[in-house]
Motif scaffolding. Structure first.
Motif, mmCIF file in Angstrom:
data_model
loop_
_atom_site.group_PDB
_atom_site.id
_atom_site.type_symbol
_atom_site.label_atom_id
_atom_site.label_comp_id
_atom_site.label_asym_id
_atom_site.label_seq_id
_atom_site.Cartn_x
_atom_site.Cartn_y
_atom_site.Cartn_z
ATOM 1 N N GLY A 96 -43.390 -45.607 -6.219
ATOM 2 C CA GLY A 96 -44.329 -46.656 -5.900
ATOM 3 C C GLY A 96 -45.563 -46.621 -6.158
ATOM 4 N N CYS A 100 -48.075 -52.432 -6.409
ATOM 5 C CA CYS A 100 -46.850 -52.863 -6.475
ATOM 6 C C CYS A 100 -46.111 -52.632 -7.607
ATOM 7 C CB CYS A 100 -46.776 -54.578 -6.324
ATOM 8 S SG CYS A 100 -47.967 -55.304 -5.018
ATOM 9 N N ILE A 102 -43.333 -50.440 -9.722
ATOM 10 C CA ILE A 102 -42.361 -49.482 -9.286
ATOM 11 C C ILE A 102 -41.674 -48.674 -10.666
ATOM 12 C CG2 ILE A 102 -39.898 -49.037 -8.301
ATOM 13 C CD1 ILE A 102 -40.731 -51.875 -6.715
ATOM 14 N N VAL A 125 -46.779 -50.964 -2.326
ATOM 15 C CA VAL A 125 -45.289 -50.127 -1.822
ATOM 16 C C VAL A 125 -45.703 -48.972 -1.109
ATOM 17 C CG1 VAL A 125 -43.286 -49.031 -2.586
ATOM 18 C CG2 VAL A 125 -44.362 -50.429 -3.975
ATOM 19 N N VAL A 128 -40.108 -45.669 -0.150
ATOM 20 C CA VAL A 128 -38.888 -45.905 -1.244
ATOM 21 C C VAL A 128 -37.664 -44.947 -0.688
ATOM 22 C CG1 VAL A 128 -39.767 -44.398 -2.876
ATOM 23 C CG2 VAL A 128 -38.119 -46.435 -3.401
ATOM 24 N N THR A 140 -37.476 -50.564 -1.412
ATOM 25 C CA THR A 140 -39.036 -50.337 -1.090
ATOM 26 C C THR A 140 -39.275 -51.166 -0.135
ATOM 27 O OG1 THR A 140 -39.721 -52.171 -2.663
ATOM 28 C CG2 THR A 140 -39.417 -49.858 -3.639
ATOM 29 N N HIS A 142 -43.184 -52.567 2.206
ATOM 30 C CA HIS A 142 -44.395 -52.785 1.675
ATOM 31 C C HIS A 142 -45.301 -53.020 3.012
ATOM 32 C CE1 HIS A 142 -43.178 -53.594 -2.661
ATOM 33 N NE2 HIS A 142 -41.979 -53.607 -2.144
#
Length: 407
Positions: A96, A100, A102, A125, A128, A140, A142
């Motif tokens: 992450g 943002c 991935i 993120v 995860v 994930t 946030h």
């Protein structure tokens, strides 16, 4: 947290750590190592043996020999914030990023197989985790309190509309599913709360998942039924880390109240407080290799006080009869019932037994921010260095740990 650590499954073990710029992957060889980014010249102490200056991408052992990493992964647009490794014969690492993004990387080929860049996710993120159900899915969490479910093989992303569906509860919990082609991401979005989610973990039973965050609430979910089962409030402040026991019966968490708390989430009670840290707890793990005979649960914790602490919890103590505050099925007046579960306040401290660690050691000069366990070693990491320790015995910590000297 800018640096975290994990290790991949056997047969070959790799340590994977992310710095403020790159993710480094290197094979475990039983030595203390240190990663340097190579972008700038820096001087740092390497394992107490004096300064070492490095200007290249290298892993430096405490014996003074430079070891090149097997691979480094760099996203030029953002810094890595977290990562996790899947289990199985073909493990993948999901990373992450602060913007943002991935990324999913195949460890066998070191190839980035999936890049997810959803334009409508605005918060970084923070953590995860892979689901333990064999579905190749991961989740994930946030900074804005949202959780997303992804499939590691699907790269196509769908635009995410504002949250207008789902039932809002007193816990601010709601789930939305997204329409689109079958092979699309994300699969769903969970609104966990108003504040940031710091950590997510999935139980070995393949059914349950838990989160914690800056609101100080530990939430346990039934992932298969997409519902919140129960939630616990910390004694004070936010929670930064948590972990399920190997048998999925218990969950531990630590944070800003400077202690590690063990909850029986099925019974709805905190079992014991592990007291010994002098600052925030940054990482906690159940030790699966110390629970093979089902007699003792061992817990390892790290904190901003630069200490690593060990706790032994006997099965008798874990399952002894105790008064129930509430449960996942039968909340009492002490709990806050909602349509999606219950939130249990932390009881008075004198109502929850406490234990002291069986061993404690200040193992870094700086706060510790990463912890990993293998069958033979314990790995700790700070913002400056990583250390590999021989495993302590069940009865006592070996002399090498007591001397604060890694292998």
């Amino acid at each position: 947290m800018s640096v975290v650590l994990t290790s991949t499954p056997k047969p070959t073990t790799f340590y994977i750590c992310n710095s403020s710029e790159k993710v480094f992957i290197f094979e475990a060889d039983g030595r203390v190592v240190k990663a340097s980014t190579g972008s700038t010249q820096s001087e740092d102490e390497v394992d107490g043996e004096g300064p070492s200056r490095s200007t290249s991408n290298s892993i430096v052992s405490h014996r003074g020999r430079r070891l090149a990493p097997l691979q480094d992964i760099q996203n030029n647009k953002a810094r890595p914030t977290c990562h996790a490794v899947s289990s199985g014969q073909n493990p993948h690492v999901v990373i992450g990023y602060s913007n943002c993004d991935i990324w999913v990387v195949d460890i066998t080929s070191w190839r980035v197989v999936t890049i997810l860049s959803p334009s409508t996710i605005k918060a970084a993120v923070t953590h995860v985790a892979w689901l333990h159900d064999g579905s190749q899915r991961f989740v994930t969490v946030h900074e804005d309190g949202l959780l997303f479910v992804w499939h590691s093989r699907y790269e196509k992303t769908v635009e995410i509309a504002p949250i207008v569906k789902g039932v809002r509860t007193a816990n601010h919990f709601a789930i939305d599913h997204f329409k689109g082609p079958k092979q699309h991401n994300p699969k769903s979005r969970w609104a966990i709360g108003k504040s940031g989610v710091q950590h997510v973990t999935c139980a070995a039973d393949g059914v349950h998942m838990a989160t914690c965050g800056s609101d100080g609430i530990l939430r346990v979910f039934d992932f298969t039924q997409e519902k919140m089962v129960i939630a616990f409030k910390s004694y004070f402040g936010g929670l930064h880390c948590l972990c399920f026991s190997p048998d999925s019966k218990f969950v531990i968490a630590g944070g800003e109240d400077d202690m590690v708390t063990v909850w029986d989430w099925q019974e709805g009670v905190p079992i014991v407080r592990c007291v010994g840290h002098e600052s925030w707890v940054c990482g906690v793990l159940f030790d699966p290799w110390m629970h093979s005979d089902s007699e003792v649960y061992r817990v390892v914790s790290i904190g901003q006080d630069a200490q690593m602490l060990f706790w032994d919890l006997s099965v008798d103590a874990m399952i002894r009869p105790r008064p129930r505050q509430g449960s996942a099925t039968s909340p009492t007046s002490a709990a806050l019932p909602t349509s999606e579960g219950v939130i249990l306040p932390f009881p008075p401290l004198d109502k929850v037994p406490y234990i002291e660690p069986v061993a404690a050691a200040a193992v870094h000069p700086q706060p510790i921010c990463g912890l990993a366990l293998t069958q033979t070693h314990i790995i700790t990491i700070s913002k400056e260095q990583m250390k590999v320790w021989r495993r302590p015995l069940r009865s006592a910590v070996v002399d090498i740990l007591q001397q604060r000297t890694p292998i």
